[in-house]
Design an enzyme around this catalytic site. Structure first.
Site, PDB file in Angstrom:
ATOM      1  N   HIS A 110       7.493   7.857   2.009  1.00 12.94           N
ATOM      2  CA  HIS A 110       8.409   8.982   1.754  1.00 12.94           C
ATOM      3  C   HIS A 110       9.067   9.534   3.013  1.00 12.94           C
ATOM      4  O   HIS A 110       9.098  10.745   3.243  1.00 12.94           O
ATOM      5  CB  HIS A 110       7.678  10.090   0.979  1.00 12.94           C
ATOM      6  CG  HIS A 110       7.167   9.636  -0.349  1.00 12.94           C
ATOM      7  ND1 HIS A 110       8.005   9.272  -1.381  1.00 12.94           N
ATOM      8  CD2 HIS A 110       5.897   9.434  -0.801  1.00 12.94           C
ATOM      9  CE1 HIS A 110       7.279   8.895  -2.425  1.00 12.94           C
ATOM     10  NE2 HIS A 110       6.006   8.973  -2.097  1.00 12.94           N
ATOM     11  N   GLN A 117      -1.327   7.886  -5.553  1.00 13.16           N
ATOM     12  CA  GLN A 117      -2.242   7.120  -4.720  1.00 13.16           C
ATOM     13  C   GLN A 117      -3.268   8.031  -4.054  1.00 13.16           C
ATOM     14  O   GLN A 117      -2.963   9.151  -3.651  1.00 13.16           O
ATOM     15  CB  GLN A 117      -1.457   6.353  -3.659  1.00 13.16           C
ATOM     16  CG  GLN A 117      -2.159   5.090  -3.181  1.00 13.16           C
ATOM     17  CD  GLN A 117      -1.192   4.105  -2.545  1.00 13.16           C
ATOM     18  OE1 GLN A 117      -0.027   4.048  -2.905  1.00 13.16           O
ATOM     19  NE2 GLN A 117      -1.673   3.318  -1.612  1.00 13.16           N
ATOM     20  N   GLN A 163      13.389   8.137  -4.360  1.00 11.21           N
ATOM     21  CA  GLN A 163      12.001   8.587  -4.193  1.00 11.21           C
ATOM     22  C   GLN A 163      11.273   7.840  -3.075  1.00 11.21           C
ATOM     23  O   GLN A 163      10.371   8.386  -2.445  1.00 11.21           O
ATOM     24  CB  GLN A 163      11.253   8.414  -5.527  1.00 11.21           C
ATOM     25  CG  GLN A 163       9.901   9.091  -5.583  1.00 11.21           C
ATOM     26  CD  GLN A 163       8.890   8.259  -6.342  1.00 11.21           C
ATOM     27  OE1 GLN A 163       8.655   7.098  -6.007  1.00 11.21           O
ATOM     28  NE2 GLN A 163       8.286   8.842  -7.360  1.00 11.21           N
ATOM     29  N   ARG A 196       6.901  -2.418  -5.369  1.00 12.04           N
ATOM     30  CA  ARG A 196       6.981  -1.177  -4.600  1.00 12.04           C
ATOM     31  C   ARG A 196       5.878  -1.116  -3.540  1.00 12.04           C
ATOM     32  O   ARG A 196       6.126  -0.778  -2.379  1.00 12.04           O
ATOM     33  CB  ARG A 196       6.868   0.011  -5.551  1.00 12.04           C
ATOM     34  CG  ARG A 196       7.037   1.403  -4.915  1.00 12.04           C
ATOM     35  CD  ARG A 196       6.971   2.447  -6.036  1.00 12.04           C
ATOM     36  NE  ARG A 196       7.206   3.812  -5.572  1.00 12.04           N
ATOM     37  CZ  ARG A 196       6.248   4.661  -5.224  1.00 12.04           C
ATOM     38  NH1 ARG A 196       4.984   4.282  -5.235  1.00 12.04           N
ATOM     39  NH2 ARG A 196       6.554   5.903  -4.851  1.00 12.04           N
ATOM     40  N   SER A 220       4.470  10.894  -6.975  1.00 17.33           N
ATOM     41  CA  SER A 220       4.862   9.636  -6.322  1.00 17.33           C
ATOM     42  C   SER A 220       4.777   8.486  -7.326  1.00 17.33           C
ATOM     43  O   SER A 220       5.532   8.453  -8.284  1.00 17.33           O
ATOM     44  CB  SER A 220       4.014   9.399  -5.072  1.00 17.33           C
ATOM     45  OG  SER A 220       4.538   8.345  -4.293  1.00 17.33           O
ATOM     46  N   LEU A 221       3.839   7.530  -7.150  1.00 18.34           N
ATOM     47  CA  LEU A 221       3.768   6.422  -8.102  1.00 18.34           C
ATOM     48  C   LEU A 221       3.513   6.925  -9.513  1.00 18.34           C
ATOM     49  O   LEU A 221       3.857   6.262 -10.497  1.00 18.34           O
ATOM     50  CB  LEU A 221       2.695   5.414  -7.689  1.00 18.34           C
ATOM     51  CG  LEU A 221       1.239   5.709  -8.083  1.00 18.34           C
ATOM     52  CD1 LEU A 221       0.902   5.143  -9.447  1.00 18.34           C
ATOM     53  CD2 LEU A 221       0.286   5.162  -7.050  1.00 18.34           C
TER      54      LEU A 221
END
Length: 313
Positions: A201, A9, A250, A117, A92-93
């Site tokens: 996170h 992102q 995660q 998510r 991440s994503l």
């Protein structure tokens, strides 16, 4: 040895992937599949919408995945296979993009998971109560100490370990603001609040992790064609059950990007292709290990050049 890496992102831009879709039917098919999976024209938002709407977590996450997978399909159209990489990884994503690229999950399932998510992460903490901040110019251990000192009974944790001089802290707004001031006192070159909609996170994301555990339990995950370097483990994995549990971890766990790059380098990786929108990961990699060459692949010209270079090696 090569790795394919996928951005997270913040890399979103209006128009990303449009030229790929125009030049490569396989790339256009990715956007069509994502639109159908979500029951809306996300591609119209990506190509003709406004950046504020695209940047909403629920939109940015599947949009960035779609763009990365479109670039990967364009590469495949030019003769580059996922198995031309020894590892895949994502920030991440981007880990979801990596898994879909490696065939562990379908594109449609990945799009739906990222929409869930995004919504779950957004809804886990009331608006305005959480925050994130980037800390530049301090070593990770110092940032971890700053976060611990700033917490004062609230949540304040290191969320991203991006490169040797860049970390991100996440948690309650007041605690993160304290961390910014403490980081400056500790000698940080910069310490700035990030324009994000939720504190990703960190343990404030526990409700989102629970939702993702439910969603992931209902999705088929197979063995990827090449190992996926998991964010929270910073090592390659292929076992579907482990992949599923690591994706849950995660949500609240730290993105160990620097350690992941170091792990791949130790395994023999000397070049990394950043597949999708932007160049942020390539910049991080140069700061982590200058011996690793980077290539960004987000346009038809970049696809053709990378494919040609791969054939010449």
């Amino acid at each position: 040895m090569r790795a394919f890496i996928f951005p997270g992102q913040g890399a979103q831009t209006i128009g990303m992937g449009q030229a790929l879709a125009a030049d490569y039917p396989a790339a256009k098919a990715v956007f069509d599949e994502v639109d159908e999976a979500l029951g809306e024209s996300l591609s119209s938002l990506i190509w003709d919408g406004d950046i504020e709407t695209l940047t909403l977590t629920r939109n940015a996450q599947p949009a960035l995945m779609a763009t990365s997978l479109a670039a990967m399909k364009a590469l495949e159209s030019e003769g580059v296979s996922i198995t031309d990489a020894s590892f895949v990884a994502g920030h991440s994503l981007g880990e979801y993009s990596a898994l879909a690229a490696a065939g562990a999950m379908s594109i449609a399932d990945t799009a739906r998971l990222l929409r869930i998510r995004g919504d779950a992460m957004q809804e886990a903490v009331p608006a305005g109560e959480g925050a994130m901040a980037a800390i530049l110019g301090l070593e990770f251990d110092v940032v971890a100490q700053v976060a611990q000192k700033a917490a004062q009974g609230e949540v304040c944790q290191v969320a991203n370990e991006n490169d040797p001089a860049q970390s991100v802290v996440s948690g309650g707004k007041n605690a993160v603001e304290r961390a910014v001031e403490l980081a400056k006192e500790a000698g940080a070159k910069r310490a700035v609040m990030l324009p994000v909609s939720a504190p990703f996170h960190c343990t404030l994301m526990v409700p989102a992790a629970a939702r993702m555990a439910q969603a992931l339990a209902e999705v088929d995950i197979g063995e990827p064609a090449v190992p996926v370097v998991a964010n929270v483990l910073a090592a390659g994995v292929t076992n579907p059950s482990l992949i599923r549990s690591l994706l849950v971890d995660q949500v609240t766990g730290r993105v160990r990007w620097r350690t992941s790059v170091d792990w791949m380098a130790a395994e023999g990786v000397t070049e990394m292709w950043e597949i999708g929108s932007g160049k942020a990961l390539s910049g991080m990699i140069r700061r982590i290990n200058r011996d690793i060459s980077t290539t960004t692949i987000g346009t038809p010209d970049e696809v053709k050049a990378a494919a040609l270079g791969a054939k010449e090696v």
